[in-house]
Design a protein around this motif. Structure first.
Motif, PDB file in Angstrom:
ATOM      1  N   ILE A   1       0.851  -1.187   0.000  1.00  0.00           N
ATOM      2  CA  ILE A   1       0.000   0.000   0.000  1.00  0.00           C
ATOM      3  C   ILE A   1       0.888   1.238   0.000  1.00  0.00           C
ATOM      4  CG2 ILE A   1      -1.765   1.317   1.240  1.00  0.00           C
ATOM      5  CD1 ILE A   1      -2.734  -1.274   2.483  1.00  0.00           C
ATOM      6  N   TYR A   2       0.595   2.165  -0.891  1.00  0.00           N
ATOM      7  CA  TYR A   2       1.298   3.449  -0.919  1.00  0.00           C
ATOM      8  C   TYR A   2       0.308   4.546  -0.514  1.00  0.00           C
ATOM      9  CZ  TYR A   2       4.395   0.821  -4.107  1.00  0.00           C
ATOM     10  OH  TYR A   2       5.210  -0.115  -4.684  1.00  0.00           O
ATOM     11  N   THR A   3       0.546   5.217   0.590  1.00  0.00           N
ATOM     12  CA  THR A   3      -0.253   6.381   0.960  1.00  0.00           C
ATOM     13  C   THR A   3       0.519   7.621   0.530  1.00  0.00           C
ATOM     14  OG1 THR A   3       0.698   6.383   3.196  1.00  0.00           O
ATOM     15  CG2 THR A   3      -1.372   5.217   2.898  1.00  0.00           C
ATOM     16  N   ILE A   4      -0.048   8.374  -0.414  1.00  0.00           N
ATOM     17  CA  ILE A   4       0.695   9.495  -1.008  1.00  0.00           C
ATOM     18  C   ILE A   4      -0.159  10.771  -1.030  1.00  0.00           C
ATOM     19  CG2 ILE A   4       2.225   8.028  -2.382  1.00  0.00           C
ATOM     20  CD1 ILE A   4       0.433   8.554  -4.789  1.00  0.00           C
ATOM     21  N   GLY A   5      -1.025  10.922  -0.042  1.00  0.00           N
ATOM     22  CA  GLY A   5      -1.887  12.096  -0.026  1.00  0.00           C
ATOM     23  C   GLY A   5      -1.444  13.143   0.984  1.00  0.00           C
ATOM     24  N   PRO A   6      -2.075  14.318   0.958  1.00  0.00           N
ATOM     25  CA  PRO A   6      -3.036  14.745  -0.062  1.00  0.00           C
ATOM     26  C   PRO A   6      -2.341  15.011  -1.402  1.00  0.00           C
ATOM     27  CG  PRO A   6      -3.326  15.995   1.983  1.00  0.00           C
ATOM     28  CD  PRO A   6      -2.019  15.278   2.084  1.00  0.00           C
TER      29      PRO A   6
ATOM     30  N   TRP B   1     -14.256  13.396  -0.836  1.00  0.00           N
ATOM     31  CA  TRP B   1     -12.904  13.236  -0.309  1.00  0.00           C
ATOM     32  C   TRP B   1     -11.944  14.303  -0.815  1.00  0.00           C
ATOM     33  CZ3 TRP B   1     -10.881  12.098   3.842  1.00  0.00           C
ATOM     34  CH2 TRP B   1      -9.547  11.698   3.990  1.00  0.00           C
ATOM     35  N   ASN B   2     -12.031  14.686  -2.100  1.00  0.00           N
ATOM     36  CA  ASN B   2     -11.161  15.751  -2.592  1.00  0.00           C
ATOM     37  C   ASN B   2     -11.395  17.044  -1.825  1.00  0.00           C
ATOM     38  OD1 ASN B   2      -9.877  14.245  -4.614  1.00  0.00           O
ATOM     39  ND2 ASN B   2     -11.486  14.670  -6.091  1.00  0.00           N
ATOM     40  N   SER B   3     -12.656  17.418  -1.664  1.00  0.00           N
ATOM     41  CA  SER B   3     -12.977  18.661  -0.950  1.00  0.00           C
ATOM     42  C   SER B   3     -12.546  18.585   0.511  1.00  0.00           C
ATOM     43  CB  SER B   3     -14.482  18.947  -1.038  1.00  0.00           C
ATOM     44  OG  SER B   3     -14.847  19.300  -2.353  1.00  0.00           O
ATOM     45  N   THR B   4     -12.739  17.427   1.125  1.00  0.00           N
ATOM     46  CA  THR B   4     -12.324  17.256   2.522  1.00  0.00           C
ATOM     47  C   THR B   4     -10.821  17.450   2.662  1.00  0.00           C
ATOM     48  OG1 THR B   4     -14.162  15.727   2.938  1.00  0.00           O
ATOM     49  CG2 THR B   4     -12.327  15.682   4.487  1.00  0.00           C
ATOM     50  N   LEU B   5     -10.061  16.842   1.766  1.00  0.00           N
ATOM     51  CA  LEU B   5      -8.600  16.991   1.815  1.00  0.00           C
ATOM     52  C   LEU B   5      -8.183  18.435   1.555  1.00  0.00           C
ATOM     53  CD1 LEU B   5      -7.275  13.806  -0.034  1.00  0.00           C
ATOM     54  CD2 LEU B   5      -7.034  14.343   2.392  1.00  0.00           C
ATOM     55  N   GLU B   6      -8.854  19.090   0.627  1.00  0.00           N
ATOM     56  CA  GLU B   6      -8.498  20.477   0.324  1.00  0.00           C
ATOM     57  C   GLU B   6      -8.813  21.395   1.502  1.00  0.00           C
ATOM     58  OE1 GLU B   6     -10.533  21.111  -3.366  1.00  0.00           O
ATOM     59  OE2 GLU B   6      -9.262  19.657  -4.406  1.00  0.00           O
ATOM     60  N   GLY B   7      -9.898  21.115   2.216  1.00  0.00           N
ATOM     61  CA  GLY B   7     -10.201  21.866   3.423  1.00  0.00           C
ATOM     62  C   GLY B   7      -9.184  21.614   4.518  1.00  0.00           C
ATOM     63  N   ILE B   8      -8.772  20.355   4.655  1.00  0.00           N
ATOM     64  CA  ILE B   8      -7.763  19.994   5.663  1.00  0.00           C
ATOM     65  C   ILE B   8      -6.458  20.724   5.401  1.00  0.00           C
ATOM     66  CG2 ILE B   8      -6.240  18.094   6.357  1.00  0.00           C
ATOM     67  CD1 ILE B   8      -8.684  16.251   6.253  1.00  0.00           C
TER      68      ILE B   8
ATOM     69  N   GLY C   1       8.683  13.710   4.597  1.00  0.00           N
ATOM     70  CA  GLY C   1       7.393  13.275   5.117  1.00  0.00           C
ATOM     71  C   GLY C   1       6.973  11.930   4.545  1.00  0.00           C
ATOM     72  N   SER C   2       5.974  11.322   5.153  1.00  0.00           N
ATOM     73  CA  SER C   2       5.577   9.961   4.782  1.00  0.00           C
ATOM     74  C   SER C   2       5.097   9.871   3.330  1.00  0.00           C
ATOM     75  CB  SER C   2       4.483   9.467   5.730  1.00  0.00           C
ATOM     76  OG  SER C   2       3.348  10.316   5.676  1.00  0.00           O
ATOM     77  N   SER C   3       4.244  10.776   2.906  1.00  0.00           N
ATOM     78  CA  SER C   3       3.736  10.724   1.530  1.00  0.00           C
ATOM     79  C   SER C   3       4.835  11.023   0.515  1.00  0.00           C
ATOM     80  CB  SER C   3       2.576  11.716   1.357  1.00  0.00           C
ATOM     81  OG  SER C   3       1.477  11.348   2.160  1.00  0.00           O
ATOM     82  N   TYR C   4       5.710  11.933   0.874  1.00  0.00           N
ATOM     83  CA  TYR C   4       6.849  12.261   0.017  1.00  0.00           C
ATOM     84  C   TYR C   4       7.729  11.017  -0.177  1.00  0.00           C
ATOM     85  CZ  TYR C   4      10.468  15.432  -1.862  1.00  0.00           C
ATOM     86  OH  TYR C   4      11.369  16.093  -2.658  1.00  0.00           O
ATOM     87  N   ARG C   5       8.015  10.319   0.911  1.00  0.00           N
ATOM     88  CA  ARG C   5       8.842   9.105   0.843  1.00  0.00           C
ATOM     89  C   ARG C   5       8.119   7.983   0.111  1.00  0.00           C
ATOM     90  NH1 ARG C   5       9.070   9.981   6.326  1.00  0.00           N
ATOM     91  NH2 ARG C   5       8.058   7.951   6.653  1.00  0.00           N
TER      92      ARG C   5
ATOM     93  N   MET D   1      -0.206  18.125  10.080  1.00  0.00           N
ATOM     94  CA  MET D   1       0.099  16.736   9.707  1.00  0.00           C
ATOM     95  C   MET D   1       0.098  16.557   8.196  1.00  0.00           C
ATOM     96  SD  MET D   1      -2.212  14.706  12.550  1.00  0.00           S
ATOM     97  CE  MET D   1      -1.961  13.115  11.757  1.00  0.00           C
ATOM     98  N   ALA D   2      -0.870  17.184   7.526  1.00  0.00           N
ATOM     99  CA  ALA D   2      -0.954  17.066   6.069  1.00  0.00           C
ATOM    100  C   ALA D   2       0.256  17.697   5.395  1.00  0.00           C
ATOM    101  CB  ALA D   2      -2.251  17.712   5.562  1.00  0.00           C
ATOM    102  N   HIS D   3       0.648  18.884   5.861  1.00  0.00           N
ATOM    103  CA  HIS D   3       1.805  19.566   5.272  1.00  0.00           C
ATOM    104  C   HIS D   3       3.086  18.785   5.537  1.00  0.00           C
ATOM    105  CE1 HIS D   3       0.063  23.483   3.919  1.00  0.00           C
ATOM    106  NE2 HIS D   3      -0.904  23.095   4.733  1.00  0.00           N
ATOM    107  N   ASP D   4       3.220  18.258   6.741  1.00  0.00           N
ATOM    108  CA  ASP D   4       4.416  17.469   7.067  1.00  0.00           C
ATOM    109  C   ASP D   4       4.515  16.223   6.192  1.00  0.00           C
ATOM    110  OD1 ASP D   4       5.107  19.284   9.011  1.00  0.00           O
ATOM    111  OD2 ASP D   4       4.387  18.069  10.701  1.00  0.00           O
TER     112      ASP D   4
END
Length: 486
Positions: free
Chosen positions: A250-255, A384-391, A466-470, A457-460
């Protein structure tokens, strides 16, 4: 000698999104990230969406930035003149099964004819709800398939447990108690209610409901893919860990929209990028926002697909006006159900709204709006897109979900992450008025602490290290390894 040559070949990735804007947008962000890694990219849309995307993208500038990127299209099976907003999901799936599947197979075969300019496809990255179209074809042609789930991890985890809920008689709901707790979904025992389950669960008979059974089938079919890609980050870490029981990788790469900006700082201009927008944006609202005080405006948008009844629109309008808050409202022409073009009616009220502290547009540049200093809240459908953009923007939310994953997302927003309020199954202007005042004034201080924390957390996650970057680096390297084995 052959292995040495192959070790220097740039991978060729074929991407296929489900033909809706909310699915195309994150897929396009991933496509651009892979293109920036010097991958050859083929982005495949249905003919209808292909035309819309090209119409709203500066293709010359885009291709100059991504010289190894190409757009291709396949038929959806739907008549060219049909009104898309009037279609059911079953209409789309049936049409794609009949026509898109053989067309996609033919496209992959044609792309497999390696030329000096382009390699054979290394892998396919397809929307997780298009397994019916891509799995058999990719296995037949021996091209690895990776599934990108554009919904969140929680939504997929819940679907893995719906067959047991059906078997136990929990679905369909036998009584009208929508607040009844849902048992049997590990990790969700303490906060999930009937009304928070996916919209497909609101059926009278589970055996006869096409979409419920279809999405269950697609969820389990995703496990046949080589990997699962998720547009999420640490806020869903416990659920991602649970999904590990079904997927080997599993790759988590968001937002994804923020990761794209973090990794590709030189292409943030719309003229050299495409975010998968299929509608023309009205940027006049940005000028209006520039004249508003900091954190004073509530942004209201229900995405590209949700429709409201005339009654819901009326209650929304009165709730917003009576709240006394400034607001920016998006009213698509097809927003009011069963009344094509009725969205123009509220737009007529926009004359002189600068003096009345409100502004209305038919479509807004949402990421820019949410990031604007004047915006202090977001009333959303909870996609989900809007939720992530708000976050990412650090803007607290009021969620008014209407279908699909929105019911799950809104519950997570209010009860798990505590970054907003859940207004599901409500159509009352006085409740809207109260929640808007709570979000913008009365309870703002208590909700901003968790909103700021989750935004950090999202920016990190997407910044270097960061985790998504890696995880994106890991995905890129794994695809390179696939290319060397061809």
């Amino acid at each position: 000698m052959i292995r040495m040559e192959r070790s220097h070949v740039n991978p060729h990735v074929v991407l296929l999104p489900y033909p809706l804007q909310g699915h195309i947008k994150p897929m396009m962000s991933l496509a651009e990230l892979l293109g920036s890694a010097n991958f050859q990219v083929t982005f495949v849309n249905t003919n209808h969406n292909h035309d819309l995307l090209l119409r709203n993208t500066d293709i010359t500038s885009f291709c100059n930035r991504f010289p190894n990127f190409q757009f291709r299209s396949i038929p959806s099976g739907l008549p060219a003149n049909v009104i898309r907003s009037g279609l059911t999901a079953k209409d789309v799936f049936d049409a794609m099964k009949a026509m898109s599947k053989p067309a996609f197979r033919d496209l992959l075969i044609s792309l497999g004819e390696e030329t000096e300019q382009r390699q054979r496809p290394t892998c396919v990255i397809a929307d997780g709800i298009l397994c019916f179209l891509t799995l058999d074809v990719s296995e037949e042609l021996q091209i690895p398939l990776l599934a990108l789930r554009t919904h969140n991890a929680s939504y997929s985890w819940i679907y893995f447990h719906l067959p047991k809920l059906i078997e136990d008689g929990h679905i369909p709901f036998l009584d009208e108690n929508m607040d009844k707790p849902v048992a049997g979904i590990p990790g969700f025992e303490n906060f999930l209610r009937n009304r928070d389950l996916p919209g497909t669960c609101r059926v009278k008979t589970s055996d006869d409901d096409y979409l419920l059974q279809f999405f269950i089938g697609e969820t389990f079919a995703m496990t046949r893919a080589s990997a699962l890609i998720l547009n999420t980050f640490e806020i869903e870490a416990p659920v991602v860990s649970l999904l590990g029981s079904h997927f080997t990788k599993i790759y988590t790469i968001g937002p994804l929209h923020k990761l794209r900006k973090s990794r590709m700082k030189d292409i943030n201009s719309p003229s050299v990028s495409s975010s998968g927008i299929l509608q023309k944006e009205d940027t006049s609202c940005m000028t209006w926002l520039n004249s508003q005080p900091p954190k004073s405006v509530l942004y209201v948008s229900f995405g590209s697909l949700v429709g409201l009844t005339r009654e819901q629109m009326s209650e929304l309008w009165h709730g917003l006006v009576n709240s006394g808050q400034r607001f920016l409202l998006v009213v698509r022409p097809d927003l009011i159900l069963g009344e094509p073009g009725a969205g123009a009616t509220p737009l007529a009220q926009n004359k002189g709204t600068e003096e009345r502290n409100r502004f209305i547009v038919s479509w807004a540049p949402q990421e820019e709006v949410l990031a604007h200093p004047a915006v202090g809240g977001f009333l959303t459908h909870g996609g989900w897109n809007s939720t992530l953009e708000g976050i990412v923007a650090g803007v607290p939310m009021i969620c008014w979900p209407q279908f699909s994953d929105q019911f799950v997302n809104s519950r997570c927003v209010s009860e798990v992450w505590k970054i907003g309020f859940d207004m599901k199954d409500t159509c009352d202007g006085s409740i809207i008025e109260k929640l808007v005042r709570d979000l913008m004034e009365n309870k703002r201080e208590e909700i901003m602490g968790s909103t700021d924390r989750v935004a950090t957390m999202a920016h990190d996650a997407v910044n270097e290290g960061g985790s998504s970057y890696r995880n994106l680096d890991g995905l890129i390297e794994d695809i390179r390894l696939m290319a060397r084995k061809i």
